[in-house]
Write an enzyme that holds these catalytic residues in place. Structure first.
Site, PDB file in Angstrom:
ATOM      1  N   GLN A 140       3.946  14.745   5.786  1.00 45.84           N
ATOM      2  CA  GLN A 140       4.904  15.718   6.342  1.00 45.84           C
ATOM      3  C   GLN A 140       6.266  15.080   6.621  1.00 45.84           C
ATOM      4  O   GLN A 140       7.167  15.732   7.136  1.00 45.84           O
ATOM      5  CB  GLN A 140       4.336  16.398   7.587  1.00 45.84           C
ATOM      6  CG  GLN A 140       4.272  15.553   8.844  1.00 45.84           C
ATOM      7  CD  GLN A 140       3.652  16.305   9.999  1.00 45.84           C
ATOM      8  OE1 GLN A 140       2.456  16.546  10.011  1.00 45.84           O
ATOM      9  NE2 GLN A 140       4.460  16.699  10.979  1.00 45.84           N
ATOM     10  N   GLN A 191       7.217  25.555  13.032  1.00 50.68           N
ATOM     11  CA  GLN A 191       5.863  25.049  12.747  1.00 50.68           C
ATOM     12  C   GLN A 191       4.804  25.999  13.305  1.00 50.68           C
ATOM     13  O   GLN A 191       3.806  26.300  12.653  1.00 50.68           O
ATOM     14  CB  GLN A 191       5.693  23.655  13.361  1.00 50.68           C
ATOM     15  CG  GLN A 191       4.253  23.168  13.388  1.00 50.68           C
ATOM     16  CD  GLN A 191       4.127  21.733  13.841  1.00 50.68           C
ATOM     17  OE1 GLN A 191       4.383  20.815  13.078  1.00 50.68           O
ATOM     18  NE2 GLN A 191       3.731  21.523  15.085  1.00 50.68           N
ATOM     19  N   SER A 215      10.106  15.037  23.454  1.00 50.29           N
ATOM     20  CA  SER A 215       9.769  14.747  22.057  1.00 50.29           C
ATOM     21  C   SER A 215       9.426  13.271  21.963  1.00 50.29           C
ATOM     22  O   SER A 215      10.036  12.441  22.660  1.00 50.29           O
ATOM     23  CB  SER A 215      10.990  15.048  21.184  1.00 50.29           C
ATOM     24  OG  SER A 215      10.849  14.410  19.937  1.00 50.29           O
ATOM     25  N   HIS A 244       2.812  17.049  25.376  1.00 47.27           N
ATOM     26  CA  HIS A 244       1.453  17.042  24.806  1.00 47.27           C
ATOM     27  C   HIS A 244       0.410  17.263  25.901  1.00 47.27           C
ATOM     28  O   HIS A 244      -0.550  18.012  25.713  1.00 47.27           O
ATOM     29  CB  HIS A 244       1.140  15.690  24.149  1.00 47.27           C
ATOM     30  CG  HIS A 244       1.999  15.345  22.976  1.00 47.27           C
ATOM     31  ND1 HIS A 244       2.923  14.322  22.995  1.00 47.27           N
ATOM     32  CD2 HIS A 244       2.057  15.888  21.730  1.00 47.27           C
ATOM     33  CE1 HIS A 244       3.504  14.238  21.813  1.00 47.27           C
ATOM     34  NE2 HIS A 244       3.018  15.181  21.035  1.00 47.27           N
ATOM     35  N   GLU A 294       6.108  25.252  21.618  1.00 44.59           N
ATOM     36  CA  GLU A 294       7.178  26.071  21.019  1.00 44.59           C
ATOM     37  C   GLU A 294       8.404  25.250  20.626  1.00 44.59           C
ATOM     38  O   GLU A 294       9.335  25.791  20.046  1.00 44.59           O
ATOM     39  CB  GLU A 294       7.591  27.194  21.981  1.00 44.59           C
ATOM     40  CG  GLU A 294       6.542  28.290  22.059  1.00 44.59           C
ATOM     41  CD  GLU A 294       6.989  29.486  22.861  1.00 44.59           C
ATOM     42  OE1 GLU A 294       7.877  29.330  23.731  1.00 44.59           O
ATOM     43  OE2 GLU A 294       6.439  30.582  22.632  1.00 44.59           O
ATOM     44  N   LYS A 295       8.423  23.964  20.945  1.00 42.71           N
ATOM     45  CA  LYS A 295       9.585  23.173  20.506  1.00 42.71           C
ATOM     46  C   LYS A 295       9.675  23.189  18.979  1.00 42.71           C
ATOM     47  O   LYS A 295      10.731  23.347  18.407  1.00 42.71           O
ATOM     48  CB  LYS A 295       9.538  21.738  21.010  1.00 42.71           C
ATOM     49  CG  LYS A 295      10.841  21.011  20.663  1.00 42.71           C
ATOM     50  CD  LYS A 295      10.922  19.667  21.241  1.00 42.71           C
ATOM     51  CE  LYS A 295      10.159  18.657  20.454  1.00 42.71           C
ATOM     52  NZ  LYS A 295      10.715  18.421  19.096  1.00 42.71           N
ATOM     53  N   ALA A 307       2.055   9.049  20.426  1.00 44.34           N
ATOM     54  CA  ALA A 307       3.239   8.827  21.262  1.00 44.34           C
ATOM     55  C   ALA A 307       3.322   9.970  22.282  1.00 44.34           C
ATOM     56  O   ALA A 307       4.341  10.651  22.404  1.00 44.34           O
ATOM     57  CB  ALA A 307       4.506   8.724  20.417  1.00 44.34           C
ATOM     58  N   LEU A 308       2.230  10.145  22.973  1.00 42.27           N
ATOM     59  CA  LEU A 308       2.075  11.339  23.819  1.00 42.27           C
ATOM     60  C   LEU A 308       2.999  11.318  25.039  1.00 42.27           C
ATOM     61  O   LEU A 308       3.189  10.290  25.677  1.00 42.27           O
ATOM     62  CB  LEU A 308       0.615  11.453  24.278  1.00 42.27           C
ATOM     63  CG  LEU A 308      -0.430  11.510  23.166  1.00 42.27           C
ATOM     64  CD1 LEU A 308      -1.831  11.697  23.755  1.00 42.27           C
ATOM     65  CD2 LEU A 308      -0.127  12.627  22.166  1.00 42.27           C
TER      66      LEU A 308
END
Ligand code: PAF
Length: 281
Positions: free
Chosen positions: A61, A153, A185, A37, A148-149, A32-33
């Protein structure tokens, strides 16, 4: 662009590039780029001879099955975007290829894994660490690029690399935002028209709170931020916190932490959104 689905052929191809003296950059994704990305692919393109990517919606995850079931899938469009961005190889395994046996690995990231996302999404970071370690073994990258969002992670991946002594450089990349400030996102596509209109409230609130860094106490900033969300019926706040940017522990004394991170997670309808900004005191 080469498309692979098997671990063996992927590693063989990348190994041949490395044998020829080429450096390999890697961008792991769940598909879902969006432009966020693609900015990682572009960053990799600037620094590495070969750019690789993976698309795998990693079931282990997700701590919430409906989030997994509704995770957007746009594989044809993704392949086209990667091709246009100059990606050399994309690895698209199925679950059987990544997890032929039940997963038994358990990581311990100490204090870092129990706060913020870790507290609200039990098991999430173990699932991330397991898949990223396996992907690193398959893709054998010299450099890997993370946005960095997903700030926590990024720190977990850095800890994983240190812990397992993986010879890869982790490159943090800035958050890419829509014109109105909303952090890009894949989950944004699940917002209704009205939710999409109100979504920039998250970043606007973060920015206003960050401006209070030099003039207000931590407690005042956090209570102000929490009140903004609690007074807005569109959102259900999970956390609004100021944390040190190493282990993401709550900052109590401003003077000791010049460079901290202000992080938020909130539900907007059925979509959980996260964002973060730097805060200086
Ligand atoms: O950030 C993501 O998209 C995922 O968590 C990652 C790093 C690809 C692991 O599945």
């Amino acid at each position: 662009m080469k498309i692979t689905t098997l671990r063996s052929e992927t590693t063989a191809k990348i190994y041949a590039w490395k044998e020829a003296g080429l450096t390999v950059g890697f961008v792991p994704t769940m598909g879902a780029l969006h432009r966020g990305h693609i900015s990682l692919i572009e960053e990799a393109r600037k620094t590495c001879d070969i750019v690789t990517c993976s698309i795998f919606v990693n079931p282990i995850q997700f701590n919430n099955t409906s989030d997994l079931d509704t995770y957007p899938k746009t594989i044809e469009a993704d392949i086209e975007k990667l091709e246009n961005a100059g990606c050399d190889l994309v690895f698209i395994p199925d679950t059987e290829e990544m997890y032929p046996e039940p997963v038994t690995e358990k990581y311990d990231f100490g204090a870092l894994e129990n706060v913020l996302e870790g507290a609200f999404r039990p098991g999430h970071f173990n699932g991330v660490a397991v898949v990223v370690k396996r992907l690193f073994d398959i893709m054998i990258p010299d450099m890997a690029f993370f946005g960095e969002k997903d700030y926590q992670q990024l720190l977990i991946i850095k800890a994983l690399v240190l812990h397992d002594n993986i010879p890869v450089e982790i490159v943090p990349c800035p958050i890419i935002r829509e014109k109105d400030g909303l952090a890009m996102s894949s989950r944004n596509t699940r917002l209704s028209e009205n939710e999409r209109t109100v979504a920039p409230f998250i970043y606007n609130t973060l920015c206003k709170a960050a401006e209070m860094g030099k003039t207000h106490t931590i407690e005042q900033i956090v209570s102000w931020g929490e009140a903004q969300f609690n007074n807005n019926d569109n959102f259900k706040l999970e956390y609004f916190q100021i944390a040190d940017n190493i282990e993401l522990q709550p900052v109590v004394n401003k003077k000791k932490s010049d460079n901290a991170r202000l992080l938020v997670a909130a539900w907007l309808g059925k979509v959980r959104l996260i964002d973060n900004v730097d805060i200086n005191f």
